[in-house]
Motif scaffolding. Sequence first.
Motif, PDB file in Angstrom:
ATOM      1  N   THR A 243     -29.079 -16.177 -48.562  1.00 52.79           N
ATOM      2  CA  THR A 243     -28.701 -16.313 -47.154  1.00 52.79           C
ATOM      3  C   THR A 243     -27.181 -16.237 -47.017  1.00 52.79           C
ATOM      4  OG1 THR A 243     -30.616 -17.702 -46.789  1.00 52.79           O
ATOM      5  CG2 THR A 243     -28.888 -17.802 -45.125  1.00 52.79           C
ATOM      6  N   SER A 244     -26.716 -15.397 -46.125  1.00 52.77           N
ATOM      7  CA  SER A 244     -25.294 -15.175 -45.822  1.00 52.77           C
ATOM      8  C   SER A 244     -24.523 -14.581 -46.995  1.00 52.77           C
ATOM      9  CB  SER A 244     -24.620 -16.471 -45.368  1.00 52.77           C
ATOM     10  OG  SER A 244     -25.222 -16.944 -44.190  1.00 52.77           O
ATOM     11  N   ALA A 245     -25.225 -14.006 -47.965  1.00 54.63           N
ATOM     12  CA  ALA A 245     -24.553 -13.394 -49.109  1.00 54.63           C
ATOM     13  C   ALA A 245     -25.238 -12.082 -49.485  1.00 54.63           C
ATOM     14  CB  ALA A 245     -24.550 -14.360 -50.283  1.00 54.63           C
ATOM     15  N   THR A 246     -25.468 -11.259 -48.473  1.00 59.91           N
ATOM     16  CA  THR A 246     -26.170 -10.001 -48.690  1.00 59.91           C
ATOM     17  C   THR A 246     -25.379  -9.063 -49.596  1.00 59.91           C
ATOM     18  OG1 THR A 246     -27.156 -10.226 -46.515  1.00 59.91           O
ATOM     19  CG2 THR A 246     -27.314  -8.069 -47.528  1.00 59.91           C
ATOM     20  N   ILE A 247     -24.068  -9.067 -49.491  1.00 60.99           N
ATOM     21  CA  ILE A 247     -23.259  -8.165 -50.313  1.00 60.99           C
ATOM     22  C   ILE A 247     -23.414  -8.520 -51.790  1.00 60.99           C
ATOM     23  CG2 ILE A 247     -20.903  -7.423 -50.853  1.00 60.99           C
ATOM     24  CD1 ILE A 247     -20.275  -7.803 -47.833  1.00 60.99           C
ATOM     25  N   THR A 248     -23.374  -9.794 -52.107  1.00 61.54           N
ATOM     26  CA  THR A 248     -23.570 -10.233 -53.490  1.00 61.54           C
ATOM     27  C   THR A 248     -24.975  -9.892 -53.958  1.00 61.54           C
ATOM     28  OG1 THR A 248     -22.038 -12.062 -53.116  1.00 61.54           O
ATOM     29  CG2 THR A 248     -23.473 -12.210 -55.046  1.00 61.54           C
ATOM     30  N   SER A 249     -25.962 -10.144 -53.118  1.00 60.56           N
ATOM     31  CA  SER A 249     -27.355  -9.847 -53.467  1.00 60.56           C
ATOM     32  C   SER A 249     -27.538  -8.366 -53.729  1.00 60.56           C
ATOM     33  CB  SER A 249     -28.289 -10.306 -52.348  1.00 60.56           C
ATOM     34  OG  SER A 249     -28.150 -11.689 -52.107  1.00 60.56           O
ATOM     35  N   ARG A 250     -26.907  -7.547 -52.912  1.00 62.61           N
ATOM     36  CA  ARG A 250     -26.986  -6.097 -53.112  1.00 62.61           C
ATOM     37  C   ARG A 250     -26.301  -5.693 -54.415  1.00 62.61           C
ATOM     38  NH1 ARG A 250     -25.850  -4.784 -46.886  1.00 62.61           N
ATOM     39  NH2 ARG A 250     -27.999  -4.329 -46.259  1.00 62.61           N
TER      40      ARG A 250
ATOM     41  N   THR B  51     -18.031 -16.243 -53.075  1.00 64.73           N
ATOM     42  CA  THR B  51     -17.772 -17.442 -52.290  1.00 64.73           C
ATOM     43  C   THR B  51     -18.626 -18.603 -52.781  1.00 64.73           C
ATOM     44  OG1 THR B  51     -17.393 -16.003 -50.384  1.00 64.73           O
ATOM     45  CG2 THR B  51     -17.697 -18.364 -49.939  1.00 64.73           C
ATOM     46  N   PRO B  52     -17.991 -19.747 -53.108  1.00 62.41           N
ATOM     47  CA  PRO B  52     -18.769 -20.917 -53.533  1.00 62.41           C
ATOM     48  C   PRO B  52     -19.759 -21.323 -52.439  1.00 62.41           C
ATOM     49  CG  PRO B  52     -16.440 -21.246 -53.982  1.00 62.41           C
ATOM     50  CD  PRO B  52     -16.554 -19.995 -53.155  1.00 62.41           C
ATOM     51  N   GLY B  53     -20.976 -21.642 -52.846  1.00 58.62           N
ATOM     52  CA  GLY B  53     -21.998 -22.068 -51.897  1.00 58.62           C
ATOM     53  C   GLY B  53     -22.721 -20.921 -51.215  1.00 58.62           C
TER      54      GLY B  53
ATOM     55  N   PRO C 124     -21.258  -4.309 -61.035  1.00 58.64           N
ATOM     56  CA  PRO C 124     -21.168  -3.793 -59.662  1.00 58.64           C
ATOM     57  C   PRO C 124     -20.219  -4.639 -58.808  1.00 58.64           C
ATOM     58  CG  PRO C 124     -23.204  -4.997 -59.975  1.00 58.64           C
ATOM     59  CD  PRO C 124     -22.549  -4.918 -61.324  1.00 58.64           C
ATOM     60  N   SER C 125     -19.735  -4.045 -57.725  1.00 55.75           N
ATOM     61  CA  SER C 125     -18.803  -4.749 -56.834  1.00 55.75           C
ATOM     62  C   SER C 125     -19.548  -5.608 -55.828  1.00 55.75           C
ATOM     63  CB  SER C 125     -17.937  -3.744 -56.073  1.00 55.75           C
ATOM     64  OG  SER C 125     -17.106  -3.063 -56.970  1.00 55.75           O
ATOM     65  N   GLY C 126     -19.138  -6.855 -55.748  1.00 52.28           N
ATOM     66  CA  GLY C 126     -19.688  -7.789 -54.767  1.00 52.28           C
ATOM     67  C   GLY C 126     -18.655  -8.061 -53.687  1.00 52.28           C
ATOM     68  N   PHE C 127     -18.825  -9.156 -52.961  1.00 49.83           N
ATOM     69  CA  PHE C 127     -17.919  -9.514 -51.880  1.00 49.83           C
ATOM     70  C   PHE C 127     -16.534  -9.880 -52.404  1.00 49.83           C
ATOM     71  CE2 PHE C 127     -16.123 -12.638 -48.881  1.00 49.83           C
ATOM     72  CZ  PHE C 127     -16.106 -11.868 -47.739  1.00 49.83           C
ATOM     73  N   GLY C 128     -16.493 -10.645 -53.507  1.00 48.43           N
ATOM     74  CA  GLY C 128     -15.216 -11.122 -54.037  1.00 48.43           C
ATOM     75  C   GLY C 128     -14.690 -10.316 -55.208  1.00 48.43           C
ATOM     76  N   GLY C 129     -15.355  -9.244 -55.556  1.00 50.74           N
ATOM     77  CA  GLY C 129     -14.944  -8.446 -56.708  1.00 50.74           C
ATOM     78  C   GLY C 129     -16.149  -8.123 -57.572  1.00 50.74           C
TER      79      GLY C 129
END
Length: 186
Positions: A159-166, A123-125, A93-98
Amino acid sequence: MKEIVRPAVVLLIITAVAAMLLGIVSETTQGAIAAQTAKTEAEAMAAVMPEDGVAFETLLDIENGDTIEGTIKKVAKATKDGETIGYVLTTGPSGFGGEVGTMVGVAIDGTVTGLRVLSHAETPGLGALATSPDFYEQFVGKSGNIQVTKDGGEIVPITSATITSRAVSSGAAEAVEWVNANGGAN
């Protein structure tokens, strides 16, 4: 004219030698890379389908020209003592960075047995924390509505990475849906 021809010939020779050396290195390392990739995949499969004595058989693989709907890239059947106990699916699936490459183990009853993030460009971290056990262990035992809490599910997003979590949740949900539709004990 000599001022142009000589440097051009030298540059051509340097380029040809460099290309030849790159070809030799590529041929020499190709086997080792394939072996390491297979080892990493086998370890991940054992981690997401953690029973002892499980054998895996690839059923579908888009790299072999198989067609699979959605972001599923590979499907392997997990058997123990000759009986199918579940499936291991690789999704992208597609995340924030790809693309976020995930491997999801799903028991025959449609519950997640394990999940690992295999690859990402997050994104690291932040989104990269999807590789942390604190995040991916939430998926074990889940079935049905696999979504982050912000979307009405039970998965606590990073936290602050909802797109990746989704994205990871989407990959897990898609794997469960595939098993329920194609191989589960409906």
